[in-house]
Design a protein around this motif. Structure first.
Motif, short mmCIF file in Angstrom:
data_model
loop_
_atom_site.label_atom_id
_atom_site.label_comp_id
_atom_site.label_asym_id
_atom_site.label_seq_id
_atom_site.Cartn_x
_atom_site.Cartn_y
_atom_site.Cartn_z
N GLU A 1 -22.66 -8.68 -71.51
CA GLU A 1 -22.52 -7.36 -72.12
C GLU A 1 -23.86 -6.90 -72.70
O GLU A 1 -24.75 -7.70 -72.95
CB GLU A 1 -21.45 -7.39 -73.21
N HIS A 2 -23.96 -5.61 -72.93
CA HIS A 2 -25.17 -5.06 -73.55
C HIS A 2 -25.35 -5.72 -74.92
O HIS A 2 -24.38 -5.88 -75.67
CB HIS A 2 -25.04 -3.54 -73.69
N PRO A 3 -26.59 -6.10 -75.27
CA PRO A 3 -26.83 -6.79 -76.54
C PRO A 3 -26.45 -5.99 -77.78
O PRO A 3 -26.23 -6.57 -78.85
CB PRO A 3 -28.34 -7.06 -76.54
N LYS A 4 -26.33 -4.69 -77.68
CA LYS A 4 -26.00 -3.89 -78.86
C LYS A 4 -24.66 -4.27 -79.47
O LYS A 4 -24.47 -4.17 -80.69
CB LYS A 4 -26.02 -2.39 -78.53
N TYR A 5 -23.73 -4.76 -78.64
CA TYR A 5 -22.42 -5.14 -79.17
C TYR A 5 -22.52 -6.42 -79.99
O TYR A 5 -21.93 -6.53 -81.07
CB TYR A 5 -21.40 -5.30 -78.04
N TRP A 6 -23.29 -7.39 -79.50
CA TRP A 6 -23.49 -8.62 -80.25
C TRP A 6 -24.26 -8.34 -81.54
O TRP A 6 -23.93 -8.87 -82.59
CB TRP A 6 -24.22 -9.65 -79.40
N GLU A 7 -25.26 -7.48 -81.44
CA GLU A 7 -26.08 -7.17 -82.62
C GLU A 7 -25.25 -6.55 -83.74
O GLU A 7 -25.54 -6.78 -84.91
CB GLU A 7 -27.23 -6.24 -82.24
N LEU A 8 -24.23 -5.80 -83.39
CA LEU A 8 -23.38 -5.18 -84.41
C LEU A 8 -22.72 -6.22 -85.30
O LEU A 8 -22.59 -6.02 -86.51
CB LEU A 8 -22.33 -4.27 -83.76
#
Length: 142
Positions: free
Chosen positions: A128-135
């Motif tokens: 998945e796009h890293p933005k989801y993990w970063e959240l």
């Protein structure tokens, strides 16, 4: 959920889903959704008794998500959650969190993505796009 569909129905559902997947891969999302809908329509009522129904709805959610149609993805996902134990699947929470993220509801996205992590671990975010993990990463580290 029931174990098996009649063989002829299962073959037709599998064929429609295979066709839909090819269409998704070529970014023909509307045509793919029509195939998935046709496959879902083949399931005898109640749809929630067939494990194939959840698989089809999850594919429809993914297709709507890839299309950027987050409202329809959310609507289909809420239909999928009606299946027994669907709300316990990490993939369901992941996609719901992504939908909330894309719709701008970061608080609800964080809750759902954290639930996805709790049931599926870090690897659920691998493709998945890293933005989801970063959240959720910062909250997990504290």
């Amino acid at each position: 959920m029931s174990e098996n569909l009649p063989a002829s129905v299962e073959r037709e559902v599998d064929q429609l889903c295979s066709e839909a997947l090819v269409l998704v891969e070529s970014k023909r999302y509307d045509a793919a959704l029509l195939r998935y809908k046709a496959a879902l329509d083949l399931l005898p009522p109640p749809k929630t008794q067939w494990c194939g129904g959840l698989r089809i709805l999850q594919a429809m959610v993914d297709t709507c998500f890839l299309k950027g149609d987050f409202s329809n993805a959310e609507q289909v996902l809420y239909a999928a959650i009606q299946f027994p134990d669907a709300d316990r699947l990490a993939r369901v929470h992941l996609r719901l969190g992504q939908i909330h993220f894309e719709k701008g509801d970061r608080e609800q996205a964080q809750r759902e993505l954290t639930a996805a992590y709790s049931s599926g671990g870090r690897e659920i975010f691998a493709d998945e796009h890293p933005k989801y993990w970063e959240l959720i990463r910062c909250g997990l580290e504290s």
